[in-house]
Design a protein around this motif. Structure first.
Motif, short mmCIF file in Angstrom:
data_model
loop_
_atom_site.label_atom_id
_atom_site.label_comp_id
_atom_site.label_asym_id
_atom_site.label_seq_id
_atom_site.Cartn_x
_atom_site.Cartn_y
_atom_site.Cartn_z
N ARG A 24 0.80 -1.22 0.00
CA ARG A 24 0.00 0.00 0.00
C ARG A 24 0.83 1.28 0.00
NH1 ARG A 24 -1.77 3.81 2.99
NH2 ARG A 24 -3.76 4.75 2.54
N GLU A 25 1.90 1.30 0.77
CA GLU A 25 2.73 2.50 0.89
C GLU A 25 3.38 2.89 -0.43
OE1 GLU A 25 2.73 4.35 3.61
OE2 GLU A 25 1.37 2.90 4.52
N SER A 26 3.69 1.92 -1.28
CA SER A 26 4.36 2.20 -2.55
C SER A 26 3.39 2.46 -3.70
CB SER A 26 5.30 1.05 -2.91
OG SER A 26 4.56 -0.13 -3.13
N LEU A 27 2.09 2.30 -3.46
CA LEU A 27 1.10 2.50 -4.51
C LEU A 27 0.75 3.98 -4.65
CD1 LEU A 27 -1.34 -0.45 -3.75
CD2 LEU A 27 0.25 -0.28 -5.65
N PRO A 28 0.38 4.43 -5.86
CA PRO A 28 -0.05 5.82 -6.03
C PRO A 28 -1.41 6.04 -5.39
CG PRO A 28 -0.33 4.60 -8.07
CD PRO A 28 0.37 3.68 -7.11
N ASP A 29 -1.79 7.30 -5.19
CA ASP A 29 -3.11 7.63 -4.64
C ASP A 29 -4.17 7.30 -5.68
OD1 ASP A 29 -1.77 8.52 -2.45
OD2 ASP A 29 -2.05 10.64 -2.85
N ALA A 30 -4.82 6.17 -5.51
CA ALA A 30 -5.81 5.72 -6.48
C ALA A 30 -6.81 4.80 -5.79
CB ALA A 30 -5.14 4.97 -7.63
N ASP A 31 -8.01 4.75 -6.38
CA ASP A 31 -9.00 3.76 -5.97
C ASP A 31 -8.82 2.57 -6.89
OD1 ASP A 31 -9.99 5.48 -4.07
OD2 ASP A 31 -11.64 6.19 -5.32
N LEU A 32 -8.70 1.39 -6.33
CA LEU A 32 -8.45 0.16 -7.09
C LEU A 32 -9.59 -0.82 -6.85
CD1 LEU A 32 -4.78 -0.31 -5.88
CD2 LEU A 32 -5.49 0.76 -8.02
N VAL A 33 -10.03 -1.47 -7.93
CA VAL A 33 -11.01 -2.55 -7.80
C VAL A 33 -10.42 -3.76 -8.49
CG1 VAL A 33 -13.30 -3.38 -8.38
CG2 VAL A 33 -13.00 -1.01 -7.72
N LEU A 34 -10.19 -4.82 -7.74
CA LEU A 34 -9.69 -6.07 -8.28
C LEU A 34 -10.90 -6.94 -8.61
CD1 LEU A 34 -7.03 -7.57 -8.85
CD2 LEU A 34 -7.37 -8.72 -6.67
N ARG A 35 -11.05 -7.25 -9.88
CA ARG A 35 -12.21 -8.00 -10.35
C ARG A 35 -11.77 -9.34 -10.92
NH1 ARG A 35 -16.52 -5.19 -14.31
NH2 ARG A 35 -18.28 -6.36 -13.52
N LEU A 36 -12.37 -10.41 -10.45
CA LEU A 36 -12.07 -11.74 -10.95
C LEU A 36 -12.62 -11.86 -12.36
CD1 LEU A 36 -10.77 -14.39 -10.04
CD2 LEU A 36 -13.02 -15.15 -9.31
N ALA A 37 -11.76 -12.25 -13.33
CA ALA A 37 -12.17 -12.32 -14.73
C ALA A 37 -12.29 -13.76 -15.23
CB ALA A 37 -11.17 -11.55 -15.59
N ALA A 38 -11.61 -14.70 -14.59
CA ALA A 38 -11.65 -16.10 -14.99
C ALA A 38 -11.65 -16.97 -13.74
CB ALA A 38 -10.46 -16.44 -15.88
N SER A 39 -12.14 -18.16 -13.86
CA SER A 39 -12.23 -19.04 -12.72
C SER A 39 -10.83 -19.47 -12.25
CB SER A 39 -13.03 -20.29 -13.07
OG SER A 39 -13.04 -21.17 -11.97
N PRO A 40 -10.54 -19.27 -10.96
CA PRO A 40 -9.24 -19.68 -10.42
C PRO A 40 -9.26 -21.11 -9.87
CG PRO A 40 -10.39 -18.40 -8.79
CD PRO A 40 -11.29 -18.46 -10.01
N LYS A 41 -10.25 -21.90 -10.28
CA LYS A 41 -10.46 -23.23 -9.72
C LYS A 41 -9.21 -24.12 -9.81
CE LYS A 41 -13.52 -25.89 -11.70
NZ LYS A 41 -14.74 -26.59 -12.07
#
Length: 136
Positions: free
Chosen positions: A105-122
């Motif tokens: 987190r400390e090294s990330l830029p000031d941004a809102d991030l949304v991590l969205r699952l795109a394929a099954s990780p089964k």
């Protein structure tokens, strides 16, 4: 008739598992937790990120992002039941992503991030999931 109670020998636990027990033992949980101000909460916050239409794509995930004016990066998740049928798998994906975000987190830029699952990780291992989240 008298009931006799037998006492079992009590063996101390090597690991304190629950957060409440950690607090009682004086171990700090706060430094490891993902604080509420580092998360996206409302549907409107998620909609703003999706509306900005900037995406980094990976094999399993899409990372939607939007610069923000607040202090630091914030994170949200979209893990659909359609792609991860079992709650155990959905929670695993979120737990891994939360940990990667917390560490970086400390090294990330000031941004809102949304991590969205795109394929099954089964059929993916934990290491594969973590590597892709790290890369994004």
């Amino acid at each position: 008739m008298v009931a006799v109670r037998s006492s079992l020998l009590v063996v101390p636990r090597a690991v304190i598992a629950s957060p409440s027990e950690r607090l009682a033992a004086g171990i700090s949980v706060a430094r490891r937790a993902l604080r509420p101000e580092y998360r996206l909460h409302t549907a409107a916050e998620f909609a703003e990120v999706f509306g900005y239409r900037r995406v980094l794509r990976g094999r399993l995930f899409n990372l939607h992002y939007r610069p923000n004016a607040s202090s630091g990066a914030r994170l949200g998740f979209v893990v659909a039941k359609k792609l991860a049928r079992h709650a155990v798998l959905r929670n695993l994906v979120k737990r891994i992503a939360r940990e990667v975000f917390r560490l970086r987190r400390e090294s990330l830029p000031d941004a809102d991030l949304v991590l969205r699952l795109a394929a099954s990780p089964k059929n993916s291992s934990r290491h594969t999931i973590r590597a892709e989240v790290d890369e994004l």
